[in-house]
Design a protein around this motif. Structure first.
Motif, short mmCIF file in Angstrom:
data_model
loop_
_atom_site.label_atom_id
_atom_site.label_comp_id
_atom_site.label_asym_id
_atom_site.label_seq_id
_atom_site.Cartn_x
_atom_site.Cartn_y
_atom_site.Cartn_z
N PRO A 147 0.81 -1.22 0.00
CA PRO A 147 0.00 0.00 0.00
C PRO A 147 0.84 1.27 0.00
CG PRO A 147 -0.04 -1.04 2.16
CD PRO A 147 0.65 -2.00 1.24
N VAL A 148 0.30 2.30 -0.64
CA VAL A 148 0.93 3.63 -0.66
C VAL A 148 -0.05 4.62 -0.04
CG1 VAL A 148 1.95 5.44 -2.08
CG2 VAL A 148 2.20 3.04 -2.76
N HIS A 149 0.37 5.27 1.03
CA HIS A 149 -0.48 6.19 1.77
C HIS A 149 -0.02 7.62 1.54
CE1 HIS A 149 -2.15 2.74 3.87
NE2 HIS A 149 -0.92 2.35 4.17
N GLY A 150 -0.91 8.48 1.08
CA GLY A 150 -0.59 9.88 0.88
C GLY A 150 -0.98 10.72 2.08
N VAL A 151 -0.23 11.80 2.31
CA VAL A 151 -0.52 12.73 3.41
C VAL A 151 -0.31 14.15 2.91
CG1 VAL A 151 0.10 13.47 5.75
CG2 VAL A 151 0.21 11.05 5.16
N CYS A 152 -1.21 15.05 3.25
CA CYS A 152 -1.01 16.47 2.92
C CYS A 152 0.30 16.95 3.56
CB CYS A 152 -2.19 17.28 3.45
SG CYS A 152 -1.98 19.06 3.33
N THR A 153 1.15 17.57 2.76
CA THR A 153 2.46 18.01 3.24
C THR A 153 2.33 19.02 4.38
OG1 THR A 153 3.50 17.55 1.11
CG2 THR A 153 4.60 19.15 2.54
N LEU A 154 1.32 19.87 4.35
CA LEU A 154 1.11 20.82 5.45
C LEU A 154 0.79 20.07 6.74
CD1 LEU A 154 -1.02 23.56 3.64
CD2 LEU A 154 1.46 23.46 3.92
N ASP A 155 0.07 18.96 6.64
CA ASP A 155 -0.23 18.14 7.82
C ASP A 155 1.05 17.56 8.42
OD1 ASP A 155 -2.90 18.65 7.37
OD2 ASP A 155 -3.38 16.64 6.63
N VAL A 156 2.01 17.22 7.57
CA VAL A 156 3.28 16.66 8.06
C VAL A 156 4.03 17.70 8.89
CG1 VAL A 156 5.50 15.69 7.39
CG2 VAL A 156 3.44 15.09 6.11
N ILE A 157 4.08 18.94 8.39
CA ILE A 157 4.74 20.01 9.14
C ILE A 157 4.01 20.27 10.44
CG2 ILE A 157 5.37 22.46 9.07
CD1 ILE A 157 5.61 22.18 6.02
N ALA A 158 2.69 20.30 10.39
CA ALA A 158 1.90 20.52 11.60
C ALA A 158 2.15 19.42 12.62
CB ALA A 158 0.41 20.59 11.25
N TRP A 159 2.17 18.18 12.17
CA TRP A 159 2.37 17.02 13.06
C TRP A 159 3.70 17.14 13.80
CZ3 TRP A 159 -0.76 12.77 14.06
CH2 TRP A 159 -0.15 11.69 14.72
N ALA A 160 4.74 17.54 13.07
CA ALA A 160 6.07 17.64 13.68
C ALA A 160 6.14 18.74 14.73
CB ALA A 160 7.12 17.89 12.60
N SER A 161 5.26 19.73 14.66
CA SER A 161 5.29 20.85 15.60
C SER A 161 4.81 20.45 17.00
CB SER A 161 4.42 22.00 15.09
OG SER A 161 3.04 21.73 15.28
N ARG A 162 3.96 19.43 17.07
CA ARG A 162 3.39 18.94 18.34
C ARG A 162 2.62 20.03 19.09
NH1 ARG A 162 5.56 13.93 18.80
NH2 ARG A 162 7.61 13.59 17.86
N ARG A 163 2.11 21.00 18.40
CA ARG A 163 1.40 22.10 19.04
C ARG A 163 0.02 21.67 19.53
NH1 ARG A 163 3.28 27.41 17.96
NH2 ARG A 163 5.33 27.32 16.96
N THR A 164 -0.42 22.29 20.60
CA THR A 164 -1.73 21.98 21.20
C THR A 164 -2.69 23.15 21.14
OG1 THR A 164 -0.90 22.59 23.40
CG2 THR A 164 -0.73 20.27 22.76
N GLU A 165 -2.26 24.29 20.59
CA GLU A 165 -3.11 25.48 20.44
C GLU A 165 -3.23 25.82 18.96
OE1 GLU A 165 -4.65 26.89 22.91
OE2 GLU A 165 -3.71 25.73 24.52
N PRO A 166 -4.27 26.58 18.56
CA PRO A 166 -4.46 26.91 17.15
C PRO A 166 -3.25 27.62 16.53
CG PRO A 166 -6.46 27.38 18.37
CD PRO A 166 -5.41 27.05 19.39
N PHE A 167 -2.98 27.30 15.27
CA PHE A 167 -1.86 27.88 14.53
C PHE A 167 -2.11 27.67 13.04
CE2 PHE A 167 -0.87 23.47 15.07
CZ PHE A 167 -0.14 23.08 13.96
N ALA A 168 -1.23 28.20 12.21
CA ALA A 168 -1.31 27.98 10.77
C ALA A 168 0.04 27.50 10.25
CB ALA A 168 -1.72 29.26 10.04
N VAL A 169 0.01 26.77 9.14
CA VAL A 169 1.22 26.35 8.44
C VAL A 169 1.20 27.03 7.07
CG1 VAL A 169 2.50 24.43 7.42
CG2 VAL A 169 1.29 24.11 9.58
#
Length: 224
Positions: A94-116
């Protein structure tokens, strides 16, 4: 389970191999990071080979592939997606795609609203709004930087490119670019049932037409 992850939707050509067994922690087996806006084609395949060699793994050992689907400039994004689909078909995994902005957001580990925000060229940015690192609430969109909400801290390369518009006082915009490690961790988390961004088919997430287009029919020349 071995997951090969890579993303070519930005200036980063990032590749990682992660190992995961249900009930155990995810373990990095190898990774390579390159920053080059023009050499995605030349760098991706050697980077994959380097990561596999570092881990002592063969293509047949892979269980899944994770790939960033953008948004991003057409040429670089296409390189990663074509490679992912070809490998998935050849290896029958299987090949799983992910929105690249979601990848950056995930790495931030933030718990409050923000933008990428990332570079969309043409004096624009690709951006999305997040409630937490695991939950996108709006976007992705492509607009001039001034249209990113000014009530949010912003992370990503867009801040480095447009600091006067997207920079926020006393706020660090890291991470600037996606990492294949975060991509692999995100996919493993979703496959194990944890909450997070949606996994997508390996198709490009285009928000506007590519710069390169098929040439149209030649115009007829009418003799005078």
């Amino acid at each position: 389970m071995l997951v090969l992850a890579f993303d070519t939707a930005t200036a980063a050509i990032t590749v990682a191999l992660y190992e995961w067994s249900p009930g155990e922690r995810v373990r990095r087996r190898g990774s390579v990071e390159n920053i080059d806006r023009r050499r995605h084609t030349e760098l991706l395949t050697p980077s994959i080979a380097e990561v596999m060699a570092e881990a002592g793994a063969a293509p047949g050992d892979l269980s899944a592939i994770a790939v960033g689907v953008g948004p991003g400039p057409y040429t670089g994004l296409r390189v990663g997606l074509v490679t992912a689909r070809a490998m998935g078909e050849a290896l029958r995994i299987p090949v799983h795609g992910v929105c690249t902005l979601d990848v950056i957001a995930w790495a931030s580990r933030r718990t409050e609203p923000f933008a990428v925000a990332t570079d969309a060229r043409r004096k624009e940015v690709y951006w999305a709004r997040y409630e937490t690192a695991r939950q996108r609430s709006d976007g992705p969109s492509v607009t001039p930087p001034a249209e990113v909400p000014d009530d949010l801290p912003v992370i990503g390369e867009g801040v480095a490119l447009y600091p006067d518009v997207l920079g926020r006082p006393d706020h660090e915009p890291e991470p600037l670019l996606p990492s294949a490690g975060a991509l692999a961790e995100l996919v493993v988390a979703r496959l194990s049932g944890a909450p997070g961004p949606e996994l997508l088919p390996p198709e490009p997430l285009y928000l506007r037409r590519p710069d390169a287009r098929e040439p149209g029919p030649r115009k007829k020349v009418t003799p005078r």
